[in-house]
Write a protein that holds these residues in place. Structure first.
Motif, short mmCIF file in Angstrom:
data_model
loop_
_atom_site.label_atom_id
_atom_site.label_comp_id
_atom_site.label_asym_id
_atom_site.label_seq_id
_atom_site.Cartn_x
_atom_site.Cartn_y
_atom_site.Cartn_z
N GLY A 58 24.18 57.14 -4.88
CA GLY A 58 22.99 58.17 -4.85
C GLY A 58 22.26 58.01 -4.14
N ARG A 59 22.91 56.86 -2.79
CA ARG A 59 21.50 56.72 -1.47
C ARG A 59 21.42 57.34 -0.85
NH1 ARG A 59 19.71 50.28 -3.65
NH2 ARG A 59 17.84 51.08 -4.16
N PRO A 60 20.95 57.08 0.54
CA PRO A 60 21.56 57.67 1.57
C PRO A 60 21.70 56.87 2.28
CG PRO A 60 18.56 58.02 0.92
CD PRO A 60 19.41 57.47 0.26
N VAL A 61 23.02 56.72 3.38
CA VAL A 61 23.75 55.91 4.11
C VAL A 61 22.63 55.87 5.57
CG1 VAL A 61 25.93 54.40 5.49
CG2 VAL A 61 25.59 55.68 2.86
N GLY A 62 22.01 54.78 5.97
CA GLY A 62 21.58 55.09 7.13
C GLY A 62 21.93 53.86 8.06
N GLU A 63 22.08 54.58 9.58
CA GLU A 63 22.64 54.01 10.60
C GLU A 63 23.69 53.51 10.56
OE1 GLU A 63 20.03 49.57 11.41
OE2 GLU A 63 18.87 50.46 11.31
N ALA A 64 24.36 54.29 9.82
CA ALA A 64 26.20 54.44 9.93
C ALA A 64 26.63 55.79 10.93
CB ALA A 64 26.76 55.14 9.21
N GLU A 65 27.72 55.06 11.51
CA GLU A 65 28.09 56.15 12.82
C GLU A 65 29.15 57.09 12.83
OE1 GLU A 65 29.28 54.27 17.72
OE2 GLU A 65 30.34 53.35 15.64
N ILE A 66 28.40 58.44 13.49
CA ILE A 66 29.20 59.22 13.23
C ILE A 66 30.07 59.61 14.63
CG2 ILE A 66 29.60 62.03 12.35
CD1 ILE A 66 28.58 59.77 10.28
N PHE A 67 31.62 60.00 14.62
CA PHE A 67 32.05 60.21 15.96
C PHE A 67 33.40 60.71 15.85
CE2 PHE A 67 33.98 56.56 14.40
CZ PHE A 67 35.43 56.31 14.57
N GLU A 68 33.64 62.09 17.14
CA GLU A 68 34.72 62.46 16.90
C GLU A 68 36.58 61.47 16.81
OE1 GLU A 68 33.54 66.63 18.63
OE2 GLU A 68 33.51 65.36 20.37
N GLN A 69 37.10 62.39 15.83
CA GLN A 69 38.28 61.70 15.86
C GLN A 69 38.97 61.37 17.10
OE1 GLN A 69 40.91 62.75 13.29
NE2 GLN A 69 42.02 60.79 13.49
N LYS A 126 25.80 72.26 6.83
CA LYS A 126 24.94 70.86 6.11
C LYS A 126 25.35 69.76 5.20
CE LYS A 126 20.56 71.62 9.17
NZ LYS A 126 19.95 71.74 8.94
N ASP A 127 26.73 70.00 4.74
CA ASP A 127 27.26 69.34 4.03
C ASP A 127 27.13 67.73 3.15
OD1 ASP A 127 28.92 71.69 3.34
OD2 ASP A 127 30.03 71.25 5.24
N THR A 128 26.93 67.16 2.93
CA THR A 128 26.93 65.92 2.41
C THR A 128 28.50 65.18 2.10
OG1 THR A 128 25.11 66.26 1.21
CG2 THR A 128 25.70 64.09 0.70
N LEU A 129 28.59 64.36 2.89
CA LEU A 129 29.52 63.68 2.34
C LEU A 129 28.96 62.26 1.14
CD1 LEU A 129 32.74 61.82 2.53
CD2 LEU A 129 31.32 60.93 4.92
N PHE A 130 29.84 61.83 0.01
CA PHE A 130 29.64 61.19 -0.77
C PHE A 130 30.35 59.69 -0.91
CE2 PHE A 130 28.02 64.46 -2.08
CZ PHE A 130 26.10 64.23 -2.67
N LEU A 131 30.77 58.90 0.10
CA LEU A 131 31.77 58.10 -0.39
C LEU A 131 31.30 57.02 -2.04
CD1 LEU A 131 29.99 55.99 2.85
CD2 LEU A 131 31.77 57.65 2.74
N ASN A 132 32.22 56.31 -1.52
CA ASN A 132 32.83 55.99 -3.13
C ASN A 132 31.30 54.07 -2.96
OD1 ASN A 132 34.29 57.30 -4.37
ND2 ASN A 132 36.50 55.87 -3.17
#
Length: 112
Positions: free
Chosen positions: A33-44, A104-110
């Motif tokens: 339920g909280r935003p994840v800041g400072e996660a790195e996103i990159f193309e596979q 602008k979809d959302t990914l919800f991590l476990n």
């Protein structure tokens, strides 16, 4: 009649087979339920093309001009924790794009 049929086929192929018209991947990442800041996103398939989420869990990543990655990877603390599928097919006939500047979809991590 043949001319009309030929024109319809050309029109269908130009609409159906045109490259995607978005320039950026974009979306949100949340965990528990909280935003994840400072996660790195990159193309596979192009790890050099990368960005980070902000404090709201939002990211935007410029798409390569010559292609679309099927997956975006999420890395936190030097560990890949999840992936986002960008390209999906519906019935094998229709392509759909997710995590683009338009959706602008959302990914919800476990939760950990």
């Amino acid at each position: 009649m043949k001319t009309i049929l030929l024109l319809l086929v050309i029109l269908w192929s130009s609409v159906c087979c045109s490259p995607p018209k978005f320039k950026h991947y974009a979306g949100y990442i949340y965990q528990a339920g909280r935003p994840v800041g400072e996660a790195e996103i990159f193309e596979q398939d192009n790890p050099e093309n990368r960005t980070q989420t902000n404090q709201d869990g939002f990211f935007t990543l410029r798409k390569r001009a010559n292609g679309v990655s099927q997956f975006l990877m999420v890395r936190k603390n030097d560990t890949v924790i999840d992936s986002m599928q960008v390209i999906r097919t519906a019935g094998g006939e229709q392509l759909r794009y997710y995590f683009t500047e338009r959706t602008k979809d959302t990914l919800f991590l476990n939760p950990d």
